[in-house]
Design an enzyme around this catalytic site. Structure first.
Site, PDB file in Angstrom:
ATOM      1  N   ASN A  43     121.244  77.754  -1.869  1.00 24.72           N
ATOM      2  CA  ASN A  43     121.120  76.383  -1.389  1.00 24.72           C
ATOM      3  C   ASN A  43     121.853  76.226  -0.056  1.00 24.72           C
ATOM      4  OD1 ASN A  43     123.429  76.713  -3.087  1.00 24.72           O
ATOM      5  ND2 ASN A  43     123.591  74.520  -3.441  1.00 24.72           N
ATOM      6  N   GLU A  45     123.082  73.120   2.176  1.00 24.83           N
ATOM      7  CA  GLU A  45     123.232  71.663   2.270  1.00 24.83           C
ATOM      8  C   GLU A  45     123.383  71.232   3.727  1.00 24.83           C
ATOM      9  OE1 GLU A  45     126.290  70.641  -0.593  1.00 24.83           O
ATOM     10  OE2 GLU A  45     124.925  71.082  -2.249  1.00 24.83           O
ATOM     11  N   CYS A  54     117.166  73.734  -1.593  1.00 28.29           N
ATOM     12  CA  CYS A  54     117.544  74.448  -2.816  1.00 28.29           C
ATOM     13  C   CYS A  54     117.397  75.965  -2.640  1.00 28.29           C
ATOM     14  CB  CYS A  54     116.653  74.018  -3.969  1.00 28.29           C
ATOM     15  SG  CYS A  54     117.028  72.372  -4.613  1.00 28.29           S
ATOM     16  N   GLU A  56     115.850  78.008  -4.570  1.00 31.82           N
ATOM     17  CA  GLU A  56     114.475  78.431  -4.849  1.00 31.82           C
ATOM     18  C   GLU A  56     113.605  78.307  -3.598  1.00 31.82           C
ATOM     19  OE1 GLU A  56     116.384  76.362  -6.534  1.00 31.82           O
ATOM     20  OE2 GLU A  56     115.800  76.178  -8.626  1.00 31.82           O
ATOM     21  N   CYS A  87     115.001  71.976 -10.023  1.00 30.64           N
ATOM     22  CA  CYS A  87     114.759  70.534  -9.878  1.00 30.64           C
ATOM     23  C   CYS A  87     113.247  70.289  -9.836  1.00 30.64           C
ATOM     24  CB  CYS A  87     115.440  70.009  -8.609  1.00 30.64           C
ATOM     25  SG  CYS A  87     114.577  70.446  -7.077  1.00 30.64           S
ATOM     26  N   CYS A  90     111.445  71.752  -6.839  1.00 32.44           N
ATOM     27  CA  CYS A  90     111.335  73.216  -6.882  1.00 32.44           C
ATOM     28  C   CYS A  90     110.348  73.684  -7.940  1.00 32.44           C
ATOM     29  CB  CYS A  90     112.703  73.851  -7.065  1.00 32.44           C
ATOM     30  SG  CYS A  90     113.662  73.796  -5.538  1.00 32.44           S
TER      31      CYS A  90
HETATM   32  N1  THU Z   1     120.191  73.121  -6.384  1.00 29.34           N
HETATM   33  C1  THU Z   1     119.492  74.287  -6.190  1.00 29.34           C
HETATM   34  O1  THU Z   1     119.680  74.970  -5.186  1.00 29.34           O
HETATM   35  N2  THU Z   1     118.609  74.666  -7.146  1.00 29.34           N
HETATM   36  C2  THU Z   1     118.434  74.036  -8.334  1.00 29.34           C
HETATM   37  O2  THU Z   1     117.637  74.484  -9.140  1.00 29.34           O
HETATM   38  C3  THU Z   1     119.209  72.827  -8.641  1.00 29.34           C
HETATM   39  C4  THU Z   1     120.001  72.259  -7.522  1.00 29.34           C
HETATM   40  C5  THU Z   1     121.190  72.740  -5.385  1.00 29.34           C
HETATM   41  C6  THU Z   1     120.833  71.584  -4.491  1.00 29.34           C
HETATM   42  C7  THU Z   1     122.186  71.106  -4.053  1.00 29.34           C
HETATM   43  O3  THU Z   1     122.602  71.852  -2.927  1.00 29.34           O
HETATM   44  C8  THU Z   1     123.096  71.433  -5.226  1.00 29.34           C
HETATM   45  O4  THU Z   1     122.396  72.378  -6.013  1.00 29.34           O
HETATM   46  C9  THU Z   1     123.466  70.239  -6.066  1.00 29.34           C
HETATM   47  O5  THU Z   1     122.345  69.537  -6.452  1.00 29.34           O
END
Ligand code: THU
Length: 139
Positions: A43, A45, A54, A56, A87, A90
């Site tokens: 991920n 941000e 994310c 994925e 999520c 994704c």
């Molecule tokens: N996140 C992912 O990278 N993949 C997931 O399947 C769930 C959430 C990340 C997004 C964000 O940077 C952090 O987790 C918190 O939501």
């Protein structure tokens, strides 16, 4: 199983590069393509929160950039005892490049916690064929 071990290691490594200063929730993902390639992501941000991506999404983008279009297996790795499943957005991203045989593995540092199909995670989904049907109907 060799591929699963490799995916686990790739997701674990990618997770160490996660850029998650806001949520402090690091996620790694790795996928095995239909041709045997392994692509990983973490991920990423952003100070403008909704712009973050994310793990994925990163792995899928790497697969597509390499010219591949089919996910055989994708592993998502995060911390904690509970499962971190993809999520909603994704699930839809995976759906685009998945088939009924695609395995979606959920893991933490200790190993695989559960395995799902895309239909289990995103039932009655919208996909490429839905669009195609609509195009045919318009003709
Ligand atoms: N996140 C992912 O990278 N993949 C997931 O399947 C769930 C959430 C990340 C997004 C964000 O940077 C952090 O987790 C918190 O939501």
């Amino acid at each position: 199983m060799l591929a699963l071990d490799e995916l686990f290691a790739a997701a674990l490594a990618a997770r160490t590069h996660a850029y998650a200063p806001y949520s402090r929730f690091q996620v790694g993902a790795a996928l095995l393509s239909a041709t045997g390639g392994i692509y990983s992501g973490c991920n990423v941000e952003n100070a403008a929160y909704p712009v973050g991506t994310c793990a994925e999404a990163g792995a899928i983008a790497a697969m597509v950039a390499a010219g591949e279009r089919s996910i055989s297996r994708i592993l998502v790795l995060a911390e904690g005892a509970g499962m971190v499943t993809p999520c909603g957005a994704c699930r839809q991203r995976i759906r685009e490049f998945a088939g009924p045989e695609t395995r979606i593995e959920i893991a933490n540092k200790n190993g695989i916690q559960a395995t799902f199909s895309i239909d289990e995670l995103l039932p009655e989904s919208f996909g490429p064929a839905t669009l195609h049907q609509a195009e045919i109907a318009r003709k």
